[in-house]
Design a protein around this motif. Structure first.
Motif, PDB file in Angstrom:
ATOM      1  N   UNK A  73       0.832  -1.201   0.000  1.00 28.29           N
ATOM      2  CA  UNK A  73       0.000   0.000   0.000  1.00 28.29           C
ATOM      3  C   UNK A  73       0.867   1.252   0.000  1.00 28.29           C
ATOM      4  N   UNK A  74       0.465   2.256  -0.799  1.00 28.24           N
ATOM      5  CA  UNK A  74       1.000   3.617  -0.731  1.00 28.24           C
ATOM      6  C   UNK A  74      -0.118   4.470  -0.147  1.00 28.24           C
ATOM      7  N   UNK A  75       0.194   5.271   0.867  1.00 26.86           N
ATOM      8  CA  UNK A  75      -0.832   6.074   1.523  1.00 26.86           C
ATOM      9  C   UNK A  75      -0.794   7.553   1.122  1.00 26.86           C
ATOM     10  N   UNK A  76       0.014   7.930   0.149  1.00 25.85           N
ATOM     11  CA  UNK A  76       0.102   9.326  -0.275  1.00 25.85           C
ATOM     12  C   UNK A  76      -0.012   9.432  -1.784  1.00 25.85           C
ATOM     13  N   UNK A  77      -0.878  10.330  -2.249  1.00 25.09           N
ATOM     14  CA  UNK A  77      -0.914  10.654  -3.672  1.00 25.09           C
ATOM     15  C   UNK A  77       0.336  11.464  -3.999  1.00 25.09           C
ATOM     16  N   UNK A  78       0.683  11.516  -5.275  1.00 23.52           N
ATOM     17  CA  UNK A  78       1.821  12.327  -5.681  1.00 23.52           C
ATOM     18  C   UNK A  78       2.363  11.878  -7.022  1.00 23.52           C
ATOM     19  N   UNK A  79       3.449  12.505  -7.429  1.00 23.54           N
ATOM     20  CA  UNK A  79       4.164  12.107  -8.637  1.00 23.54           C
ATOM     21  C   UNK A  79       5.261  11.154  -8.191  1.00 23.54           C
ATOM     22  N   UNK A  80       5.245   9.944  -8.740  1.00 21.88           N
ATOM     23  CA  UNK A  80       6.153   8.882  -8.304  1.00 21.88           C
ATOM     24  C   UNK A  80       7.017   8.379  -9.451  1.00 21.88           C
ATOM     25  N   UNK A  81       8.231   7.961  -9.107  1.00 22.14           N
ATOM     26  CA  UNK A  81       9.035   7.134  -9.997  1.00 22.14           C
ATOM     27  C   UNK A  81       8.624   5.702  -9.679  1.00 22.14           C
ATOM     28  N   UNK A  82       7.964   5.041 -10.620  1.00 16.06           N
ATOM     29  CA  UNK A  82       7.511   3.668 -10.446  1.00 16.06           C
ATOM     30  C   UNK A  82       8.498   2.769 -11.173  1.00 16.06           C
ATOM     31  N   UNK A  83       8.954   1.689 -10.515  1.00 16.75           N
ATOM     32  CA  UNK A  83       9.950   0.810 -11.117  1.00 16.75           C
ATOM     33  C   UNK A  83       9.641  -0.642 -10.808  1.00 16.75           C
ATOM     34  N   UNK A 129      20.708 -23.076 -16.543  1.00 10.68           N
ATOM     35  CA  UNK A 129      20.085 -21.852 -17.034  1.00 10.68           C
ATOM     36  C   UNK A 129      20.738 -20.610 -16.432  1.00 10.68           C
ATOM     37  N   UNK A 130      20.806 -19.559 -17.214  1.00 14.62           N
ATOM     38  CA  UNK A 130      21.375 -18.290 -16.759  1.00 14.62           C
ATOM     39  C   UNK A 130      20.227 -17.345 -16.414  1.00 14.62           C
ATOM     40  N   UNK A 131      20.333 -16.703 -15.248  1.00 14.88           N
ATOM     41  CA  UNK A 131      19.291 -15.757 -14.844  1.00 14.88           C
ATOM     42  C   UNK A 131      19.291 -14.546 -15.770  1.00 14.88           C
ATOM     43  N   UNK A 132      18.102 -14.143 -16.185  1.00 13.02           N
ATOM     44  CA  UNK A 132      17.910 -12.976 -17.039  1.00 13.02           C
ATOM     45  C   UNK A 132      16.889 -12.074 -16.362  1.00 13.02           C
ATOM     46  N   UNK A 133      17.115 -10.764 -16.425  1.00 10.11           N
ATOM     47  CA  UNK A 133      16.147  -9.853 -15.800  1.00 10.11           C
ATOM     48  C   UNK A 133      15.675  -8.822 -16.805  1.00 10.11           C
ATOM     49  N   UNK A 134      14.496  -8.318 -16.543  1.00  6.92           N
ATOM     50  CA  UNK A 134      13.863  -7.284 -17.346  1.00  6.92           C
ATOM     51  C   UNK A 134      13.451  -6.182 -16.379  1.00  6.92           C
ATOM     52  N   UNK A 135      13.933  -4.945 -16.577  1.00  6.76           N
ATOM     53  CA  UNK A 135      13.688  -3.822 -15.673  1.00  6.76           C
ATOM     54  C   UNK A 135      13.064  -2.675 -16.457  1.00  6.76           C
ATOM     55  N   UNK A 165      13.187  -9.945  -8.111  1.00  6.28           N
ATOM     56  CA  UNK A 165      11.856  -9.601  -8.621  1.00  6.28           C
ATOM     57  C   UNK A 165      11.225  -8.649  -7.617  1.00  6.28           C
ATOM     58  N   UNK A 166      10.914  -7.425  -8.087  1.00  3.92           N
ATOM     59  CA  UNK A 166      10.401  -6.415  -7.168  1.00  3.92           C
ATOM     60  C   UNK A 166       9.604  -5.363  -7.923  1.00  3.92           C
ATOM     61  N   UNK A 167       8.856  -4.579  -7.158  1.00 11.09           N
ATOM     62  CA  UNK A 167       8.059  -3.461  -7.651  1.00 11.09           C
ATOM     63  C   UNK A 167       8.177  -2.354  -6.620  1.00 11.09           C
ATOM     64  N   UNK A 168       8.390  -1.124  -7.067  1.00  7.21           N
ATOM     65  CA  UNK A 168       8.542  -0.042  -6.108  1.00  7.21           C
ATOM     66  C   UNK A 168       8.084   1.287  -6.655  1.00  7.21           C
TER      67      UNK A 168
END
Length: 183
Positions: A73-83, A129-135, A165-168
């Motif tokens: 949960x985010x409890x504040x509205x605003x302009x965010x960098x989402x990643x 297998x080799x780990x691959x990431x997508x950001x 693996x994350x979201x922020x």
């Protein structure tokens, strides 16, 4: 002379306290918490289009926390960098040559919804297998009621480690007030 200096120091301390207060509540870094994770490198089977993690934007007055282990949960509205990032090392299924993830910012007002995405070619088969990431990342205005979803576009297994693996979202600024008039 001293009283002017003291007032200025008090003013600076008050400003510093406000900045510190803003910084302590202005970001979230979310990863899947799973009681079954016993060691780094554990995987989670996903199907294409599956939501891996999500963040809900709610008002500061909202009480409680989400009941599942993929929602924050985010409890504040605003302009965010989402990643967000999705890390995987195996392809299950044939015929798919590309993979990746998308961050969907969903709003009741469809004109405010948006999609940030990352797509890559599958690596050639390797053993092991080799780990691959997508950001991917982007600057997004977030309002109460919006939902941010990290969605897998890979058919296989993803890492569920907190650093793979994350979201922020990081709050960059308040949402500017709407201007009225023609000007």
């Amino acid at each position: 002379i001293y009283s002017g200096v003291i007032r200025k120091v008090q003013h600076n301390v008050t400003q510093l306290q406000e900045v510190r207060k803003k910084l302590t509540r202005s970001y979230i870094h979310h990863f899947r918490r799973d009681d079954n994770v016993t060691k780094p490198g554990d995987h989670w089977n996903v199907t294409t289009g599956e939501t891996v993690l999500s963040i809900h934007v709610v008002s500061e007055d909202t009480r409680g926390n989400p009941t599942d282990n993929i929602t924050a949960i985010i409890r504040d509205e605003g302009v965010y960098l989402v990643y967000g990032q999705l890390t995987y090392d195996r392809q299950i299924g044939r015929g798919q040559s590309r993979n990746g993830q998308s961050i969907l910012v969903i709003s009741d007002n469809k004109s405010e919804s948006m999609k940030l995405s990352c797509t890559q070619m599958y690596p050639t088969q390797t053993n092991p297998p080799i780990a691959t990431s997508c950001y991917t990342a982007g600057v997004v205005p977030l309002h109460e009621g919006m939902v941010i979803k990290l969605t897998a576009h890979v058919l296989g297994e993803i890492y569920i480690d907190h650093d793979k693996t994350f979201l922020g979202a990081v709050n960059l600024a308040e949402i500017p007030p709407e201007t009225s008039g023609g000007g």
